[in-house]
Design an enzyme around this catalytic site. Structure first.
Site, PDB file in Angstrom:
ATOM      1  CE1 TYR A 252      -3.585   2.666   0.977  1.00  0.00           C
ATOM      2  CE2 TYR A 252      -1.733   3.600   2.175  1.00  0.00           C
ATOM      3  CZ  TYR A 252      -2.994   3.731   1.627  1.00  0.00           C
ATOM      4  OH  TYR A 252      -3.654   4.929   1.727  1.00  0.00           O
TER       5      TYR A 252
ATOM      6  CD  GLU B 267      -6.152   4.752  -0.701  1.00  0.00           C
ATOM      7  OE1 GLU B 267      -7.213   4.581  -1.333  1.00  0.00           O
ATOM      8  OE2 GLU B 267      -6.111   4.832   0.540  1.00  0.00           O
TER       9      GLU B 267
END
Ligand code: ADP
Ligand code: MG
Length: 402
Positions: A119, A207
């Site tokens: 991530y 993101e």
């Protein structure tokens, strides 16, 4: 402002951020053609991805065909099937709500052999007034869950706005993710390029979930979620063109045309307020009085007849609204003028028809508040006046109980 994954990836490519190749299209035939070209270039694994302004597509399903929003395909026929099952259907994910979003565009992209998923997020850390880059080895999972259950698995580096990200910081992040050798260098380059992209485009948030290490030791973004700062869009004409208004809430879109700051909520008390802070306080008071706000609406400083009319139209578009609370502080704009504006707006035939069964509670405070109350009390309309916010809230709960 949000954009689609495929648009973000095109921007990434220009900024030197590694992504798999792909083609966005809204036709099955073009999807097949794109896959054939990819196959000619040596691709054997394709991924067909629904392009909607919401995440969670991989776990989401379409309403009609029960198709996943991200489909791995091993042949051209499977690409055709995937495209057919997605285009025109409605995808429901944890982020879309029950109604889902229609899939108008799909992205046919190179399938990547994933060694590991990570991530990576970049956003403004408001508490520190700095940009923060967050990485985690727990990729492909909801990051909120990681933050709650295993916060130590999120590693952060902060950058003062106006300063650059130091290569040493990018190296610390790549190291924290466990990258080694050639992949380590690629990860550092990826992070540096992505941070520069974030700054250069005035993004609010970038993101990447997942960022992946491939079995070939490549590092790339398999997903891309980017939102831009609306106040900086005037500096980015090319980005403004990527706006897809069909993905936005129609009432919010309508409000933005009138420069009204409107956000739809789930309650039954419509609010019309001047100033964001007062709007928040008004929503709190509605809750305290047992109601639930139907919306946030900041009509700004002016509060003239036109703004009040547009405010009414937008609030009344929401069928859940059972009462409307107008809470205006008359500083520069005098309360008596606002009161006259409200009355004039309510007399507008289109609005009058809709507010027949929706009581309006008006609380005006500030310059000429007394005159304003008199004007409202003397009108024969379905408008209730209040002086204190508490009184206004009591009127709201009376109306809701009736
Ligand atoms: P969402 O977050 O909306 O579910 P993603 O783009 O993250 O959509 O895709 C979901 C999952 O599908 C990813 O976690 C990854 O495992 C897989 N995936 C997505 N794109 C690719 C790709 N190009 N190659 C291989 N797997 C992919
Ligand atoms: Mg994702």
């Amino acid at each position: 402002m949000k954009i689609h994954e495929y648009q973000a990836k095109e921007l990434f490519k220009e900024a030197g951020v590694a992504v798999p190749d792909g083609v966005a299209t809204s036709s099955v035939e073009e999807a097949v053609k794109a896959a054939e070209e990819m196959k000619a270039n040596g691709t054997n694994l394709f991924v067909v991805k629904a392009q909607i302004h919401a995440g969670g597509r991989g776990k989401g399903r379409t309403k009609k065909n029960n198709a996943k929003g991200v489909i791995l395909c091993r042949s051209i026929d499977e690409v055709r099937e995937a495209a057919e099952s997605l285009l025109g259907d409605t995808l429901v994910t944890i982020q879309t709500g029950e109604e889902g979003q229609e899939v108008k565009t799909i992205y046919v992209t190179d399938g990547v052999d994933i060694e590991k998923e990570f991530y990576l997020g970049i956003l403004l850390d408001r508490a520190n007034s700095q940009n923060v880059i967050m990485v985690s080895t727990e990729g492909g999972v909801e990051i909120e869950k990681v933050a709650e259950e295993t916060p130590e698995k999120i590693v952060k580096e902060w950058v003062e706005p106006g300063m650059e990200l130091f290569p040493s910081q990018a190296r610390r992040l790549a190291f924290a993710l466990g990258f080694e050798g050639a992949a380590f260098k690629k990860a550092v380059k990826f992070i540096m390029a992505l941070y520069n992209f974030y700054v250069d485009t005035d993004a609010n948030m970038v993101e990447i979930n997942p960022l992946v290490l491939t079995t070939d030791d490549d590092v790339m973004a398999l997903d891309a979620k980017v939102t831009f700062d609306g106040n900086a869009l005037y500096r980015h004409k090319d980005i403004v063109e990527l706006r897809d208004t069909s993905e936005e809430n129609p009432i919010e879109l309508e409000a933005s045309k009138f420069d009204l700051n409107y956000i739809k909520l789930d309650g039954n008390v419509g609010c019309m307020v001047n100033g964001a802070g007062l709007a928040m306080a008004t929503m709190d008071i509605i809750k305290l009085s047992g109601g639930e706000p139907a919306n946030f609406l900041d009509v700004g400083g002016g509060a003239n007849v036109e703004t009040v009319k547009n405010g009414f139209r937008i609030i009344l578009d929401d069928k859940n609204v059972k009462a409307i609370l107008i809470n205006i502080f008359g500083g520069i704009v005098r309360c008596d003028r606002v009161a006259n504006g409200v009355i004039e707006a309510v007399k507008d035939p289109e609005i009058a028809d809709k507010v027949k069964n929706v009581p309006i509670i008006v609380r005006l405070q500030g310059t000429n508040a007394e005159e304003a109350k008199e004007i409202i009390d003397n009108s024969d309309l379905n408008v209730i006046s209040a002086v204190l916010l508490k009184e206004a809230a009591e009127e709201v709960s009376k109306v809701l109980a009736a």
